[in-house]
Design an enzyme around this catalytic site. Structure first.
Site, PDB file in Angstrom:
ATOM      1  N   GLU A  94       2.798  -2.690  -1.185  1.00 51.81           N
ATOM      2  CA  GLU A  94       1.761  -3.031  -2.180  1.00 51.81           C
ATOM      3  C   GLU A  94       0.656  -3.839  -1.721  1.00 51.81           C
ATOM      4  O   GLU A  94       0.967  -4.995  -1.421  1.00 51.81           O
ATOM      5  CB  GLU A  94       2.467  -3.390  -3.633  1.00 51.81           C
ATOM      6  CG  GLU A  94       1.616  -3.343  -4.763  1.00 51.81           C
ATOM      7  CD  GLU A  94       2.306  -3.821  -5.932  1.00 51.81           C
ATOM      8  OE1 GLU A  94       1.677  -3.312  -7.093  1.00 51.81           O
ATOM      9  OE2 GLU A  94       3.126  -4.456  -5.960  1.00 51.81           O
ATOM     10  N   LYS A 166       0.857   4.318  -9.845  1.00 55.35           N
ATOM     11  CA  LYS A 166       1.953   3.575 -10.488  1.00 55.35           C
ATOM     12  C   LYS A 166       2.143   3.683 -11.975  1.00 55.35           C
ATOM     13  O   LYS A 166       1.193   3.630 -12.525  1.00 55.35           O
ATOM     14  CB  LYS A 166       1.861   2.019 -10.086  1.00 55.35           C
ATOM     15  CG  LYS A 166       2.838   0.914 -10.481  1.00 55.35           C
ATOM     16  CD  LYS A 166       2.416  -0.402 -10.206  1.00 55.35           C
ATOM     17  CE  LYS A 166       3.573  -1.531 -10.546  1.00 55.35           C
ATOM     18  NZ  LYS A 166       2.899  -2.634 -10.095  1.00 55.35           N
ATOM     19  N   CYS A 207       6.718  -1.083  -6.354  1.00 53.63           N
ATOM     20  CA  CYS A 207       7.093  -2.400  -6.939  1.00 53.63           C
ATOM     21  C   CYS A 207       7.661  -2.460  -8.208  1.00 53.63           C
ATOM     22  O   CYS A 207       8.749  -2.274  -8.525  1.00 53.63           O
ATOM     23  CB  CYS A 207       5.926  -3.124  -7.007  1.00 53.63           C
ATOM     24  SG  CYS A 207       6.240  -5.209  -7.257  1.00 53.63           S
TER      25      CYS A 207
END
Length: 332
Positions: A94, A166, A207
């Site tokens: 990321e 995300k 993440c």
């Protein structure tokens, strides 16, 4: 940090270790250099012959800063290492291309996917003939105050094959640390994404998604993922407590490989990332890891698609799991 506790051989320049993989033995060859550690999982010739469905992958570990050119140079070097190791896919963490020094910096440099930043990485993939997983790119949002935290997969001829924005944003008061409010400058995604590749069917996440098992259940059971990608920039505090545990749990409960490329070390004077890039097999065994969780380098392992089939056949959880309708009625 040693990759396992069972040391086999030591020389001034190389040290060897092995980890079990459900009947197979992988030999990890680690060659330290002055500024970079390179961990390579090398399967013996006999195992390679027995596992013709295997393909090599690499997970990068790096410390991105607020300089696009510096980060691109680091990524280019990591690509060269991955190609030299025979990897067909390199996963970058990321915020691989940029970590801002101040709040708002990332929004200022955000670009559309057809902008010059991403096009440089497309060219890098094409020139190196390697697939790239670029986790957490600052894609320009719907207005000047927001971006998308976008996971981009590029094939070996430089085409963008898939993108995932995300879904779960990092709005957290880290114990003993700072308060994060990713939603203040990031627009959350809405779509679950999987894409076919030479490495198998890839499930894309980023993440903080790691803490929400539902998305991984969807990727496995609704989208047929075989390899889950988790590019990350975990904080030092949360990484020490939960990083490896969560990754191994996601691998075990989905019976997928998990590849987790990580930011490592001090990105700036306010941001410290945990590091510890990992590759985990469907049985939950760590099969790729750098010897130093803060170094810049790559961890390499072989993805064995026949192992996925074997684990799933012997423990058929896909057939045994209950549909959502069962749980709705059972909770009445």
């Amino acid at each position: 940090m040693p990759i396992c506790s069972n040391w086999l051989h030591l020389t001034p320049n190389k040290f060897y270790a092995h980890t079990p993989l459900i009947g197979f033995t992988h030999r990890h060859v680690i060659t330290p250099t002055r500024s970079r550690c390179f961990a390579r999982a090398v399967t013996s010739e006999s195992v390679m012959a027995a596992a013709s469905n295997s393909v090599r992958v690499a997970a990068a570990q790096m410390t991105s800063v607020n300089d696009l050119a510096v980060n691109f140079a680091t990524c280019s070097s990591l690509v060269k290492e991955a190609v030299s190791a025979g990897a067909k896919l390199l996963c970058l963490p990321e915020a691989f291309s940029y970590v801002g020094a101040r709040d708002g910096d990332s929004v200022k440099i955000a670009e559309p996917l057809d902008g010059p930043i991403m096009q440089r990485y497309c060219s890098l993939a094409r020139e190196s003939s390697i697939w790239l997983s670029l986790g957490g790119f600052q894609e320009k949002g719907s207005d000047d105050e927001h971006l998308h935290n976008t996971h981009v997969v590029i094939d070996d001829i430089g085409n963008i094959r898939s993108t995932y924005r995300k879904i779960h944003l990092f709005d957290v008061d880290v114990p003993g640390g700072r308060v994060y409010k990713e939603s203040s400058f990031t627009e959350a995604g809405k779509d679950i994404v999987a894409v076919d590749s030479p490495i198998g069917r890839l499930g894309l996440t980023v993440c903080y998604d790691l803490r929400f098992p539902e998305i991984y259940q969807q990727l496995r059971f609704q989208h047929d993922a075989q390899v889950l990608l988790v590019p990350s920039a975990f904080t030092k505090v949360t990484g020490e407590a939960h990083w490896e545990i969560l990754l191994r749990a996601r691998a075990i409960e989905t019976q997928c490989y998990v590849i987790a490329a990580a930011q490592a070390g001090m990105n700036n004077d306010k941001r410290e990332s945990y590091g510890d890039s990992l590759i985990i097999d469907p049985w939950g065994t760590v099969v790729g890891r750098l010897p130093d969780r803060l170094s810049t380098g790559i961890a390499v392992a072989d993805i064995d698609l026949s192992l996925i089939d074997s684990v799933r056949a012997k423990m058929p959880i896909a057939k045994q799991r209950k549909p959502i309708e069962f749980w709705k009625s059972a909770s009445l």
